[in-house]
Design a protein around this motif. Sequence first.
Motif, mmCIF file in Angstrom:
data_model
loop_
_atom_site.group_PDB
_atom_site.id
_atom_site.type_symbol
_atom_site.label_atom_id
_atom_site.label_comp_id
_atom_site.label_asym_id
_atom_site.label_seq_id
_atom_site.Cartn_x
_atom_site.Cartn_y
_atom_site.Cartn_z
ATOM 1 N N ASP A 152 0.807 -1.216 0.000
ATOM 2 C CA ASP A 152 0.000 0.000 0.000
ATOM 3 C C ASP A 152 0.842 1.269 0.000
ATOM 4 O O ASP A 152 0.318 2.357 0.238
ATOM 5 N N ALA A 167 1.341 6.897 1.097
ATOM 6 C CA ALA A 167 0.248 5.954 0.884
ATOM 7 C C ALA A 167 -0.112 5.968 -0.595
ATOM 8 O O ALA A 167 -0.377 7.023 -1.183
ATOM 9 N N ALA A 169 -2.689 5.005 -2.187
ATOM 10 C CA ALA A 169 -4.074 5.313 -2.543
ATOM 11 C C ALA A 169 -4.371 6.810 -2.534
ATOM 12 O O ALA A 169 -5.069 7.316 -3.417
#
Length: 400
Positions: A152, A167, A169
């Motif tokens: 991630d 991160a 995302a």
Amino acid sequence: MRAARWTWLAALAALACGPRMETVRVYPAGDPAARRVVRFERTLEVTPPDLFVLRPEEHAGVSVDPRRHLVYAAGRGARLLAIELDRGDVVWEIDLGPSEVGSVPVVSDDGRRLYVGTEDGELLCVDLEGRKIAWRYRTEGTIRMPAVLDGDLVYFTNSHQDVFALAAADGRWRWQYEREVVADVNTIEGRAGLALRRREDEDADNLLYTCFDDGKVVALGARTGEPLWIASVAPPEGGPFVDCDATPLLLEERGEVIVTGRATGVFALGADDGAVRWRFPVEGAGTVARGPGNLLVVTSSLAGIFGIEVGGRLRWRRSVDPGVVSPALVVDDDVFVTHSEIGLLSYDVETGETLAVVRTGSGMSSTPVVDRRTGRLFALSNRGRLYVFALASQPWAVGG
């Protein structure tokens, strides 16, 4: 020595509307050695011409998306193009501005996101399904090395001697490793990328290896950014050009990481402790590429291109004309590099014999990329044109 060699059957008439491309025949027509073929397919404008830039440089590159049968290209024009792999049509494009793109795009394992760095120090995440920028992360230095993905997290380096973990995302900051910017010492422009080592022990942290302008090589814990060890490939006496700008190469089976010092050459360091295992002196050494067997290929804009064996024995060396030479791309028995004043060069990986020279008129500064699935090679010229070649000698190549 291989009986098969390269010839170039480029449809040069297709370039009538673009920059002049010259192919140098290394072997005369009809020579029995001229059997293997690299066939020119097409060229496409990625960056619009800027007549006010006398000597442009294109450091970005391309990334292949096999799921969608697309190739993504970006450059100084600050736009991302999604190009159909076979026909070469632009399927869609988005504006990445205001920054010029400086790194090779990287597509996530799930194919949902693309990450690319800019000359102004931003890492951009592009939502490939929505065809829009998902987030930006601003830093203080130029980003020219491709990002590295692990789980991630997304990792990247910049020219300000920083390593970042975000991160993947949403771009939230996780950790950052910094070294002081080298002052009052001459260094060569450039910045090392990252090499990721995934460890089999689930309780052991994965490791990131990278290098810095002060000649230091650092192994960082991927979860924390804490250094496991720090080694130096700078001259003990100091002096100019102490920097280590090459992305490390991992030799997992030997427990070694291969790095280079601009003033000292190629080093093999223990992956667990940074201890020097062996060394090969090369002035101006850049990133090392893995060849077949125990062969390594190292490029130097000062000293040429070298084939060296693991352990430090020289197998071959080839001089190059003045200019900046890219890291090598090894495809089976052949080595490809770009040259800032010439274009694309090819060599026999076993002997160093020159196989082909393609002059694009503006040279190339980006690293070539190969798509083994379709047997195509991609390279961006300094005028922002994407050149596509078919490695037609390979059994998986298109176009016969």
